[in-house]
Structure formats: C-alpha cells, structure tokens
Design a protein around this motif. Structure first.
Motif, short mmCIF file in Angstrom:
data_model
loop_
_atom_site.label_atom_id
_atom_site.label_comp_id
_atom_site.label_asym_id
_atom_site.label_seq_id
_atom_site.Cartn_x
_atom_site.Cartn_y
_atom_site.Cartn_z
N GLY A 1 -39.32 -27.60 9.35
CA GLY A 1 -40.07 -28.27 8.30
C GLY A 1 -40.12 -29.76 8.56
N PRO A 2 -40.83 -30.52 7.73
CA PRO A 2 -40.97 -31.96 7.97
C PRO A 2 -39.66 -32.73 7.86
N ALA A 3 -38.70 -32.23 7.12
CA ALA A 3 -37.43 -32.93 6.94
C ALA A 3 -36.27 -31.98 7.23
N SER A 4 -36.30 -31.34 8.40
CA SER A 4 -35.26 -30.37 8.73
C SER A 4 -34.61 -30.69 10.07
N LEU A 5 -33.37 -30.28 10.18
CA LEU A 5 -32.59 -30.46 11.40
C LEU A 5 -32.30 -29.10 12.02
N PRO A 6 -32.48 -28.95 13.34
CA PRO A 6 -32.14 -27.68 13.97
C PRO A 6 -30.62 -27.51 14.04
N ALA A 7 -30.16 -26.31 13.72
CA ALA A 7 -28.72 -26.03 13.73
C ALA A 7 -28.50 -24.57 14.11
N ARG A 8 -27.31 -24.30 14.64
CA ARG A 8 -26.94 -22.93 15.02
C ARG A 8 -25.84 -22.44 14.07
N VAL A 9 -26.02 -21.22 13.58
CA VAL A 9 -24.99 -20.59 12.76
C VAL A 9 -23.84 -20.22 13.69
N GLU A 10 -22.67 -20.80 13.46
CA GLU A 10 -21.51 -20.51 14.31
C GLU A 10 -20.69 -19.35 13.76
N ARG A 11 -20.54 -19.29 12.45
CA ARG A 11 -19.81 -18.17 11.85
C ARG A 11 -20.14 -18.07 10.38
N LEU A 12 -19.88 -16.91 9.82
CA LEU A 12 -20.10 -16.66 8.40
C LEU A 12 -18.77 -16.34 7.75
N GLU A 13 -18.58 -16.86 6.56
CA GLU A 13 -17.35 -16.62 5.80
C GLU A 13 -17.75 -15.96 4.48
N PHE A 14 -17.46 -14.67 4.37
CA PHE A 14 -17.83 -13.92 3.17
C PHE A 14 -16.81 -14.18 2.08
N GLN A 15 -17.30 -14.54 0.89
CA GLN A 15 -16.41 -14.86 -0.23
C GLN A 15 -16.79 -14.09 -1.48
N GLY A 16 -17.20 -12.86 -1.32
CA GLY A 16 -17.58 -12.05 -2.47
C GLY A 16 -19.03 -12.30 -2.85
N ALA A 17 -19.25 -13.06 -3.91
CA ALA A 17 -20.61 -13.30 -4.41
C ALA A 17 -21.39 -14.31 -3.57
N GLU A 18 -20.72 -14.96 -2.65
CA GLU A 18 -21.41 -15.94 -1.82
C GLU A 18 -20.91 -15.89 -0.38
N ILE A 19 -21.68 -16.54 0.47
CA ILE A 19 -21.33 -16.66 1.89
C ILE A 19 -21.31 -18.15 2.22
N LEU A 20 -20.33 -18.56 2.97
CA LEU A 20 -20.34 -19.90 3.54
C LEU A 20 -20.79 -19.75 4.98
N ALA A 21 -21.93 -20.35 5.29
CA ALA A 21 -22.45 -20.35 6.66
C ALA A 21 -22.01 -21.65 7.31
N HIS A 22 -21.30 -21.55 8.42
CA HIS A 22 -20.82 -22.72 9.15
C HIS A 22 -21.77 -22.93 10.33
N LEU A 23 -22.34 -24.12 10.38
CA LEU A 23 -23.38 -24.43 11.36
C LEU A 23 -23.00 -25.66 12.18
N ARG A 24 -23.65 -25.79 13.34
CA ARG A 24 -23.51 -26.99 14.17
C ARG A 24 -24.90 -27.54 14.41
N VAL A 25 -25.07 -28.83 14.14
CA VAL A 25 -26.36 -29.49 14.39
C VAL A 25 -26.60 -29.49 15.89
N LEU A 26 -27.78 -29.06 16.31
CA LEU A 26 -28.04 -28.87 17.74
C LEU A 26 -28.18 -30.17 18.52
N ASP A 27 -28.54 -31.26 17.87
CA ASP A 27 -28.67 -32.52 18.62
C ASP A 27 -27.43 -33.41 18.46
N GLY A 28 -26.31 -32.82 18.09
CA GLY A 28 -25.07 -33.58 17.91
C GLY A 28 -23.89 -32.64 17.73
N ASP A 29 -22.77 -33.22 17.37
CA ASP A 29 -21.56 -32.42 17.19
C ASP A 29 -21.21 -32.16 15.73
#
Length: 165
Positions: free
Chosen positions: A80-108
């Motif tokens: 999108g016009p204001a978006s950063l590319p990132a890779r999903v590194e892992r998912l943390e399931f917490q019942g009613a929600e998920i924490l998606a852990h990502l890494r920005v592709l143009d940085g650390d």
C-alpha cells in the motif's frame, strides 16, 4: 523514569497518547513497535522511501523513531502507499488472539501484530506488508520527545486524499 517525571495521567490516556518515547515503550504489553525513520523538509516522516506520517513540524528535519502499537498493525498481502514489507517469523497463539512476530525486510527491526485468532493468510515465512490504522503511527524526536502532527492531517493516506480529492 531515572528520576525524571515524563508524563502524568490516567493509565489509558498515557497508553493512547504517550508524550515521550520512554513512556511509550514502558506502558503496554506486548511492547510498542519501533522503526527508525526521518522527517523531511515537508514534515513527512518516512522509513526509506515510504511515507508513514504527515503533518509534522518541518522546522527540524532529521532522524525520528516511528512507533506503532501491536493492535494498530494492519497486515496485507499487497503493498500500500504507507506500508513496509515484512516477513512473518513466528506466530504465538494466545487463545482469542494471535501475536504475529515480524521482521522488517529492509532492516533488523522486529514488529509484533496483535490479530484475532483464525485470521487466514498469516503463516510463518510469509512476506506481508505492514501499515497502521489512520493516525496510529507516532513519531518521537532524537531526545525522545513526541512529535505531533501540526494539522488535522494525521496519515499519509489522508494527505493524498486531500491532494487528489
């Protein structure tokens, strides 16, 4: 913090509207997401070539920390016009929600997205695009002070709509 009073207010108000970077990183779990950026002479905060927040005072262009709460992260398959590319590194399931852990592709930088459980299309190893709800990005100057938009225009998308609408 370290003998300094940075902000006084109700916990929910301090969480929603932190006055200092140290307050933003101290209050909330998971921790607020941070990416390095800069403010240009037009008052637009950018990460690389991507404009994320408009309407900042342009009197002191330079480096900033851009912040986004995990619950304000929007993930999309397409750029999108204001978006950063990132890779999903892992998912943390917490019942009613998920924490998606990502890494920005143009940085650390590592980002966390708080998502409803069962959201399709989110899997480890997938490349997605990270943006924020309108007005969700926060900017902090080199001394940690909050840089607030100087106009009602809070997001890059709003600014583009005004120019083309």
């Amino acid at each position: 913090m370290h003998g300094r009073l940075l902000q006084v207010g109700r916990p929910d108000a301090v969480y929603r509207d932190p006055a200092h970077l140290d307050v933003a990183t101290f209050v909330g779990a998971p921790r607020i997401n941070l990416v390095a950026g800069s403010v240009d002479a037009d008052g637009v905060a950018r990460r690389g070539g991507t404009a994320l927040l408009a309407g900042l005072a342009a009197d002191a262009p330079g480096p900033v920390q851009l912040a986004l709460r995990p619950e304000h992260v929007v993930l999309a398959a397409e750029s999108g016009p204001a978006s950063l590319p990132a890779r999903v590194e892992r998912l943390e399931f917490q019942g009613a929600e998920i924490l998606a852990h990502l890494r920005v592709l143009d940085g650390d930088e590592r980002l966390t997205a708080r998502l409803p459980a069962g959201r399709p299309g989110i899997e480890a190893g997938r490349d997605l695009h990270v943006s924020g709800h309108d007005g969700a990005w926060l900017a902090f100057g080199p001394g940690g002070e909050r840089l607030r938009p100087s106009a009602e225009i809070l997001s890059v998308g709003d600014r583009q709509a005004l120019r083309h609408g």
